[in-house]
Structure formats: C-alpha cells, structure tokens
Design a protein around this motif. Structure first.
Motif, PDB file in Angstrom:
ATOM      1  N   LYS A  11      39.516  39.509  38.514  1.00  0.00           N
ATOM      2  CA  LYS A  11      40.020  40.419  37.933  1.00  0.00           C
ATOM      3  C   LYS A  11      39.968  41.782  38.854  1.00  0.00           C
ATOM      4  N   ILE A  12      41.134  42.503  39.051  1.00  0.00           N
ATOM      5  CA  ILE A  12      41.252  43.701  39.649  1.00  0.00           C
ATOM      6  C   ILE A  12      41.571  44.821  38.909  1.00  0.00           C
ATOM      7  N   VAL A  13      40.958  46.023  39.298  1.00  0.00           N
ATOM      8  CA  VAL A  13      41.554  47.257  38.579  1.00  0.00           C
ATOM      9  C   VAL A  13      42.585  48.002  39.294  1.00  0.00           C
ATOM     10  N   VAL A  14      43.329  48.604  38.411  1.00  0.00           N
ATOM     11  CA  VAL A  14      44.595  49.114  38.843  1.00  0.00           C
ATOM     12  C   VAL A  14      44.945  50.099  38.277  1.00  0.00           C
ATOM     13  N   ASP A  15      46.009  51.036  38.789  1.00  0.00           N
ATOM     14  CA  ASP A  15      46.267  52.479  38.175  1.00  0.00           C
ATOM     15  C   ASP A  15      47.368  52.108  37.006  1.00  0.00           C
ATOM     16  N   ASP A  16      48.407  51.335  37.621  1.00  0.00           N
ATOM     17  CA  ASP A  16      49.641  51.154  36.558  1.00  0.00           C
ATOM     18  C   ASP A  16      49.766  49.714  36.467  1.00  0.00           C
ATOM     19  N   LEU A  17      49.102  49.605  34.993  1.00  0.00           N
ATOM     20  CA  LEU A  17      49.064  48.321  34.480  1.00  0.00           C
ATOM     21  C   LEU A  17      50.423  47.310  34.405  1.00  0.00           C
ATOM     22  N   ASP A  18      51.672  48.177  34.080  1.00  0.00           N
ATOM     23  CA  ASP A  18      52.831  47.546  33.865  1.00  0.00           C
ATOM     24  C   ASP A  18      53.510  47.352  34.928  1.00  0.00           C
ATOM     25  N   GLN A  30      53.699  34.754  37.929  1.00  0.00           N
ATOM     26  CA  GLN A  30      52.721  34.730  37.147  1.00  0.00           C
ATOM     27  C   GLN A  30      53.367  35.471  35.707  1.00  0.00           C
ATOM     28  N   VAL A  31      52.753  34.917  34.536  1.00  0.00           N
ATOM     29  CA  VAL A  31      53.296  35.375  33.376  1.00  0.00           C
ATOM     30  C   VAL A  31      52.021  35.951  32.589  1.00  0.00           C
ATOM     31  N   VAL A  32      52.524  36.914  31.803  1.00  0.00           N
ATOM     32  CA  VAL A  32      51.317  37.468  30.801  1.00  0.00           C
ATOM     33  C   VAL A  32      51.178  36.625  29.732  1.00  0.00           C
ATOM     34  N   GLY A  33      49.837  36.088  29.475  1.00  0.00           N
ATOM     35  CA  GLY A  33      49.428  35.419  28.784  1.00  0.00           C
ATOM     36  C   GLY A  33      49.036  36.400  27.337  1.00  0.00           C
ATOM     37  N   HIS A  34      48.489  37.451  27.627  1.00  0.00           N
ATOM     38  CA  HIS A  34      48.228  38.200  26.479  1.00  0.00           C
ATOM     39  C   HIS A  34      47.539  39.715  26.836  1.00  0.00           C
ATOM     40  N   ARG A  35      47.829  40.511  26.268  1.00  0.00           N
ATOM     41  CA  ARG A  35      47.202  41.977  26.465  1.00  0.00           C
ATOM     42  C   ARG A  35      46.097  42.442  25.590  1.00  0.00           C
ATOM     43  N   PHE A  36      45.302  43.028  25.844  1.00  0.00           N
ATOM     44  CA  PHE A  36      44.154  43.773  25.014  1.00  0.00           C
ATOM     45  C   PHE A  36      43.576  44.715  25.360  1.00  0.00           C
ATOM     46  N   VAL A  49      46.068  39.606  30.773  1.00  0.00           N
ATOM     47  CA  VAL A  49      45.843  38.457  31.466  1.00  0.00           C
ATOM     48  C   VAL A  49      46.935  37.731  31.977  1.00  0.00           C
ATOM     49  N   MET A  50      47.075  37.313  33.206  1.00  0.00           N
ATOM     50  CA  MET A  50      48.467  36.484  33.707  1.00  0.00           C
ATOM     51  C   MET A  50      47.808  35.210  34.203  1.00  0.00           C
ATOM     52  N   GLY A  51      48.850  34.306  34.014  1.00  0.00           N
ATOM     53  CA  GLY A  51      48.918  32.730  34.637  1.00  0.00           C
ATOM     54  C   GLY A  51      49.917  32.174  35.100  1.00  0.00           C
ATOM     55  N   SER A  60      42.749  32.414  36.242  1.00  0.00           N
ATOM     56  CA  SER A  60      43.980  33.515  35.791  1.00  0.00           C
ATOM     57  C   SER A  60      43.700  34.725  36.706  1.00  0.00           C
ATOM     58  N   LEU A  61      44.710  35.476  36.498  1.00  0.00           N
ATOM     59  CA  LEU A  61      44.514  36.865  37.283  1.00  0.00           C
ATOM     60  C   LEU A  61      44.452  37.789  35.856  1.00  0.00           C
ATOM     61  N   LEU A  62      43.453  38.574  36.187  1.00  0.00           N
ATOM     62  CA  LEU A  62      43.526  39.844  35.199  1.00  0.00           C
ATOM     63  C   LEU A  62      43.374  40.983  35.734  1.00  0.00           C
ATOM     64  N   LEU A  63      44.389  42.012  35.170  1.00  0.00           N
ATOM     65  CA  LEU A  63      44.592  43.383  35.695  1.00  0.00           C
ATOM     66  C   LEU A  63      44.213  44.233  34.543  1.00  0.00           C
ATOM     67  N   VAL A  64      42.943  44.962  35.074  1.00  0.00           N
ATOM     68  CA  VAL A  64      42.514  46.148  33.968  1.00  0.00           C
ATOM     69  C   VAL A  64      42.556  47.346  34.692  1.00  0.00           C
ATOM     70  N   ARG A  65      42.820  48.350  33.535  1.00  0.00           N
ATOM     71  CA  ARG A  65      42.909  49.886  33.804  1.00  0.00           C
ATOM     72  C   ARG A  65      42.133  50.524  32.753  1.00  0.00           C
TER      73      ARG A  65
END
Length: 131
Positions: A11-18, A30-36, A49-51, A60-65
C-alpha cells in the motif's frame, strides 16, 4: 490463523488517487478491483485496490489517499513488477508521466534485465524481465 502466512499487498499513500490508478493501469496493466473509503477525523481515507487483469489471487497494489493529512514523501517503498519487456514498460512509464531513474540494463548474475522508474508522484518502481 488458517494456512501459511503469505505476502498479500503493498500500500502506498498518494495525493491523486485517480491519476495514480490510471498510471499503474496504463503502464503495468493493473486493474481496479474495488474502491472504498471510511474513517473519521484525520483518519478519513479513500482507497483503490488494484491487481493483475487475469484476476489471480496474488499480491495486490493498494493506493490510499488521506484527504485530511499531508502525503508522506515518496521513498517509503520500492515496488517491484515483473514484465515481459522492460524496454517497452519503461517507455510506457515515460509516456504516462513517469521518470526513468535507471535505464534498462542486463544483470548476468541473475539473468534478468532491470530498470528503475518513478511514478508521477515519485514512488520508485523496479521493473524486471527474466531473460
């Protein structure tokens, strides 16, 4: 705990999720599995959550803001991706706003080609290809 422990995600912390999700999709498939989202106060978060496109049960690769927190400086992790063609992936990273930090090179001791790139926010990726 059922079964053996295993690595599940980074999981990495990002500024611009999209924008970051678009980068990892365009460059590494990587494709988006889901957002929450959830949390309260400065713990409010949005997460993607991407995979891999094939939908396996691998890491999986998780991007969190965290919209109410300052994003930490990149460098907290090096993300490793195995690809079919390092040169093609490096060019895709550049086209998607990434920066090449080390051009592809051959490492004979491990029979692989490796390159290092940064995503648009500066997170370091190591791209490897078995040869």
């Amino acid at each position: 705990m059922a079964g053996e422990p295993r690595f599940r995600f980074t999981k990495i912390v990002v500024d611009d999720l999209d924008a970051q999700a678009a980068f990892y999709s365009a460059v590494l498939g990587q494709v988006v599995g889901h957002r929450f989202g959830g949390g309260e106060g400065d713990g409010v978060f949005e997460e993607v959550v991407m995979g891999p496109a094939r939908g396996d049960d691998g890491p999986s690769l998780l991007l969190v803001r965290y919209p109410r927190r300052r994003t930490p400086r990149p460098g907290e992790a090096v993300l490793g991706f195995a690809v079919a063609d390092v040169d093609e992936t490096v060019r895709a990273a550049e086209a998607a706003g990434g920066v090449v930090r080390a051009e592809p090179r051959f490492l004979p001791q491990v029979a692989m080609r490796v390159a290092r790139v940064e995503d648009p926010e500066g997170h370091l990726l190591e791209i490897v290809q078995q040869v």
